[in-house]
Design a protein around this motif. Structure first.
Motif, short mmCIF file in Angstrom:
data_model
loop_
_atom_site.label_atom_id
_atom_site.label_comp_id
_atom_site.label_asym_id
_atom_site.label_seq_id
_atom_site.Cartn_x
_atom_site.Cartn_y
_atom_site.Cartn_z
N HIS A 7 0.83 -1.20 0.00
CA HIS A 7 0.00 0.00 0.00
C HIS A 7 0.87 1.26 0.00
CE1 HIS A 7 -2.66 2.99 2.07
NE2 HIS A 7 -3.52 2.51 1.17
N THR A 8 1.85 1.29 0.88
CA THR A 8 2.74 2.45 0.98
C THR A 8 3.52 2.66 -0.32
OG1 THR A 8 2.95 2.15 3.36
CG2 THR A 8 4.69 3.42 2.27
N TYR A 9 4.00 1.56 -0.89
CA TYR A 9 4.75 1.67 -2.14
C TYR A 9 3.88 2.24 -3.26
CZ TYR A 9 7.39 0.71 -6.31
OH TYR A 9 8.05 0.87 -7.51
N CYS A 10 2.69 1.68 -3.43
CA CYS A 10 1.81 2.15 -4.50
C CYS A 10 1.49 3.63 -4.36
CB CYS A 10 0.52 1.33 -4.54
SG CYS A 10 0.74 -0.34 -5.17
N LEU A 11 1.18 4.04 -3.15
CA LEU A 11 0.83 5.45 -2.93
C LEU A 11 2.03 6.38 -3.07
CD1 LEU A 11 -1.81 5.29 -0.07
CD2 LEU A 11 -2.19 5.58 -2.53
N SER A 12 3.24 5.84 -3.06
CA SER A 12 4.44 6.67 -3.23
C SER A 12 4.66 7.04 -4.70
CB SER A 12 5.68 5.94 -2.71
OG SER A 12 6.09 4.91 -3.59
#
Length: 116
Positions: A7-12
């Motif tokens: 989730h964190t990676y995608c939103l980055s």
């Protein structure tokens, strides 16, 4: 891979948003309104990622955890199972490739807004 890291990676990634357009379990990641990744947040057993058609077939042949996209166009989408056989680094690389493919299809002005 765990959901929080994914989730964190995608939103980055620039211009990424998220939503639940189908049901309360299927999390969809978009870049400028176009889908580049889908996953089930309750089970988090796999992710659907866009892929170049030739590369999609190659990845399916090379990795047992890579299947034709579930409920997606099988030519352009793969489902990657989180069975531990695909390293997180490679999964994130494929996620970025999916994002990049979608960005490539956006209008020039929108790509420029994203810095491409």
């Amino acid at each position: 891979m765990n959901l929080e890291k994914f989730h964190t990676y995608c939103l980055s990634l620039p211009g990424t948003t998220e939503g639940f357009p189908f049901d309360e379990n299927t999390l969809v990641f978009y870049v400028k309104g176009k889908v580049f990744a889908l996953t089930d947040v309750t089970e988090f057993e796999s992710v659907n990622l866009k892929c170049d058609p030739d590369e999609a077939v190659e990845l399916r042949e090379r990795y047992e955890a890579v299947l034709p996209g579930y409920h997606m166009n099988k030519k352009h989408w793969n489902t990657v199972l989180f069975d531990g056989s695909v390293p997180d680094k490679l999964l994130l690389e494929w996620t970025k490739n999916s994002y990049d493919l979608v960005v490539k299809g956006l209008p020039k002005k929108v790509r420029e807004e994203l810095g491409f």
